[in-house]
Scaffold this motif. Structure first.
Motif, mmCIF file in Angstrom:
data_model
loop_
_atom_site.group_PDB
_atom_site.id
_atom_site.type_symbol
_atom_site.label_atom_id
_atom_site.label_comp_id
_atom_site.label_asym_id
_atom_site.label_seq_id
_atom_site.Cartn_x
_atom_site.Cartn_y
_atom_site.Cartn_z
ATOM 1 N N VAL A 1 2.531 -1.911 -6.572
ATOM 2 C CA VAL A 1 1.605 -1.430 -5.548
ATOM 3 C C VAL A 1 0.209 -1.988 -5.805
ATOM 4 N N ASP A 2 -0.437 -2.460 -4.740
ATOM 5 C CA ASP A 2 -1.783 -3.023 -4.860
ATOM 6 C C ASP A 2 -2.881 -1.984 -4.654
ATOM 7 N N LEU A 3 -2.611 -0.954 -3.841
ATOM 8 C CA LEU A 3 -3.638 0.033 -3.517
ATOM 9 C C LEU A 3 -2.965 1.350 -3.156
ATOM 10 N N ALA A 4 -3.531 2.444 -3.653
ATOM 11 C CA ALA A 4 -3.092 3.782 -3.270
ATOM 12 C C ALA A 4 -4.195 4.425 -2.444
ATOM 13 N N ILE B 1 3.496 -0.949 3.980
ATOM 14 C CA ILE B 1 2.956 0.386 3.743
ATOM 15 C C ILE B 1 4.095 1.381 3.582
ATOM 16 N N VAL B 2 3.992 2.221 2.554
ATOM 17 C CA VAL B 2 4.904 3.350 2.380
ATOM 18 C C VAL B 2 4.062 4.620 2.452
ATOM 19 N N ILE C 1 0.840 -1.189 0.000
ATOM 20 C CA ILE C 1 0.000 0.000 0.000
ATOM 21 C C ILE C 1 0.877 1.241 0.000
ATOM 22 N N PHE C 2 0.621 2.154 -0.932
ATOM 23 C CA PHE C 2 1.194 3.487 -0.881
ATOM 24 C C PHE C 2 0.119 4.409 -0.304
ATOM 25 N N TYR C 3 0.497 5.201 0.692
ATOM 26 C CA TYR C 3 -0.464 6.035 1.422
ATOM 27 C C TYR C 3 0.098 7.458 1.473
ATOM 28 N N SER D 1 7.668 -2.916 8.439
ATOM 29 C CA SER D 1 6.565 -2.950 7.477
ATOM 30 C C SER D 1 6.060 -1.574 7.066
ATOM 31 N N VAL D 2 6.562 -0.510 7.710
ATOM 32 C CA VAL D 2 6.101 0.844 7.404
ATOM 33 C C VAL D 2 7.303 1.756 7.170
#
Length: 365
Positions: A103-106, A32-33, A4-6, A53-54
Motif C-alpha cells: 500500500v502506498d497511502l492510507a 483503491i480498497v 490506496i487503502f481508504y 479499480s475499487v
C-alpha cells in the motif's frame, strides 16, 4: 498507479458521501480498497461491485444506538467499549493485508483501525474527515455547553485515532484554527459528482432527509404545514398527503435537492454543505444529545444561511415561520468556494508524488 487503502466510519451517509466524492475522481488512475461498516458499506458496495479499480470490504465499526427516538449514550458507550476490546485484532488483520498487497497511502475518514495498521508499517496516513474540527477549530463563538462538549470530545478524537502525517478538515464553516494547528488544512464540503454537475433551480416543494429514529410528531408537523415534502431516509412507504416518501437513490436525491424550495434535515455536516452549495435555505433539526449536530446548526445560523430547531421542538407553526423567512437565507447557487474537493485531491496527489497531477473535471458515475 498507486495502491490506496481508504477506511471510513459507517454511521450515517455523510462519511460515505465524502469518500465517494474523492474515489470517483481517483479511481481512473489509482487502485483503491475501501474498508467500512453499516450504512456506509450498504451505500458504497453496490456502487463499486463491478469496478475493476475499487473494492469495498466490510469491517466492524462504531455506531450510535437509539432509544425512544434519542441517542442512548449508555448503549453507545458500551458498544464503543466492546469495539475497543476487538480493535487490536482488526488492526492486525489490516496490517497483514497491507503487507500482502503493498500500500502506498492510507486515508481515513474517522476510522481508527487502518491508520494504526499503516503507522505500524510506516505507510503514510492522511486524515480527511469532519470530526477533527473539534480538535483544530477555534470554537469560542459557540454557547458555553457546546464549547465544553467540544473540549471534551477533542480529547476523545485524539484518543480515537493516531497522529496522521497530514490532517484535512472538511466543513461548511471555516472559523480560525487554534494555536498550534496551523498545519491543518481547511476545506469546504467534498461534493459528489452528481452535486458538482447539477443545475440548481427553485421549485415549489421541500426536501427532507431524516434518520429512521425520527419521532412521529416531526412528520405530523411537516404534513400539517401543507407543502409537498419529498422525504428521504425513512425508507419506502405509502405517501401521506403532501408527504412523498422516497427510497435512497442518489441521482434522484441530488435532483430533488437541486430543485427544492428549501431543506428540512438532520444537522449533518455533509448534507448541510451540499444544500448551501446549491444556495438553499435550511432548517436544521439537530437531535437531542447529538452535540456535533448542534454545533453544525449553530454555525448554520451564524452564517445566516438558515435556522435550527431541536428535533423535538418542530411544529407546523414553526415550520411555516421558517418558510416565511427563506428569502433572507438564500445564498449564491454553485458557490465554488464551498467545494473542497479539488484541494483534497491535491493533497492526496502530493502525498503520492512530488509532482501532483491536475484534478480532472467531475463526471457522473
Amino acid at each position: 498507479m498507486a495502491k490506496i487503502f481508504y477506511s471510513l466510519a459507517g454511521e450515517g451517509r455523510g462519511h460515505a458521501a465524502r469518500v465517494r466524492a474523492l474515489v470517483e475522481r481517483l479511481k481512473h488512475r489509482h487502485e483503491i480498497v475501501i474498508f467500512t461498516s453499516d450504512d456506509a458499506y450498504d451505500f458504497l458496495a453496490p456502487l463499486y461491485s463491478a469496478s475493476s479499480s475499487v473494492r469495498v470490504e466490510r469491517i466492524p465499526g462504531l455506531r450510535f444506538h437509539y432509544s425512544g427516538g434519542e441517542i442512548d449514550l449508555v448503549k453507545t458507550a458500551w458498544a464503543g467499549l466492546d469495539y475497543r476490546w476487538h480493535l487490536a485484532d482488526l488492526v492486525a488483520g489490516l496490517r497483514r493485508r497491507m503487507l500482502v498487497e503493498g500500500v502506498d497511502l492510507a486515508i481515513t475518514d474517522f476510522e481508527p483501525a487502518l491508520p494504526r495498521a499503516a503507522q505500524e508499517l510506516g505507510v503514510p496516513v492522511l486524515s480527511i474527515d469532519h470530526q477533527h474540527f473539534l480538535v483544530a477549530y477555534e470554537l469560542s463563538s459557540l454557547p458555553f455547553d457546546l464549547r465544553c462538549y467540544a473540549n471534551m470530545m477533542a480529547i476523545a478524537v485524539n484518543a480515537y485515532g493516531i497522529e496522521p502525517d497530514r490532517t484535512v478538515v472538511s466543513a461548511f464553516y471555516r472559523p480560525p484554527l487554534k494555536s498550534g494547528y496551523s498545519d491543518v488544512i481547511q476545506i469546504g464540503p467534498l461534493l459528489r459528482p452528481e452535486v458538482a454537475l447539477a443545475t440548481p433551480r427553485d421549485g415549489d416543494y421541500l426536501l427532507s432527509y431524516l434518520r429512521p429514529a425520527t419521532p412521529p410528531h416531526v412528520l405530523q408537523a411537516i404534513r400539517a404545514a401543507g407543502i409537498e415534502t419529498r422525504i428521504y431516509g425513512l425508507g419506502p412507504r405509502p405517501d401521506e398527503g403532501c408527504l412523498k416518501f422516497r427510497p435512497i437513490d442518489q441521482r434522484r436525491f441530488v435532483a430533488d435537492l437541486a430543485g427544492c424550495r428549501a431543506v428540512i434535515t438532520a444537522a449533518g455536516n455533509q448534507l448541510l454543505g451540499e444544500a448551501l452549495y446549491f444556495g438553499k435555505p435550511v432548517l436544521a433539526l439537530p437531535e437531542a444529545r447529538h452535540h456535533e449536530q448542534l454545533i453544525n446548526a449553530h454555525f448554520l445560523r451564524h452564517m445566516a444561511r438558515g435556522d435550527f430547531l431541536p428535533l423535538t421542538d418542530l411544529s407546523a407553526d414553526r415550520l411555516r415561520a421558517f418558510l416565511d423567512r427563506t428569502d433572507q437565507y438564500r445564498g449564491t447557487p454553485c458557490d465554488t468556494q464551498l467545494d473542497g474537493t479539488p484541494k483534497a485531491l491535491s493533497v492526496i496527489e502530493q502525498m503520492l508524488s512530488p509532482l501532483p497531477l491536475p484534478c480532472p473535471a467531475p463526471t457522473a458515475a
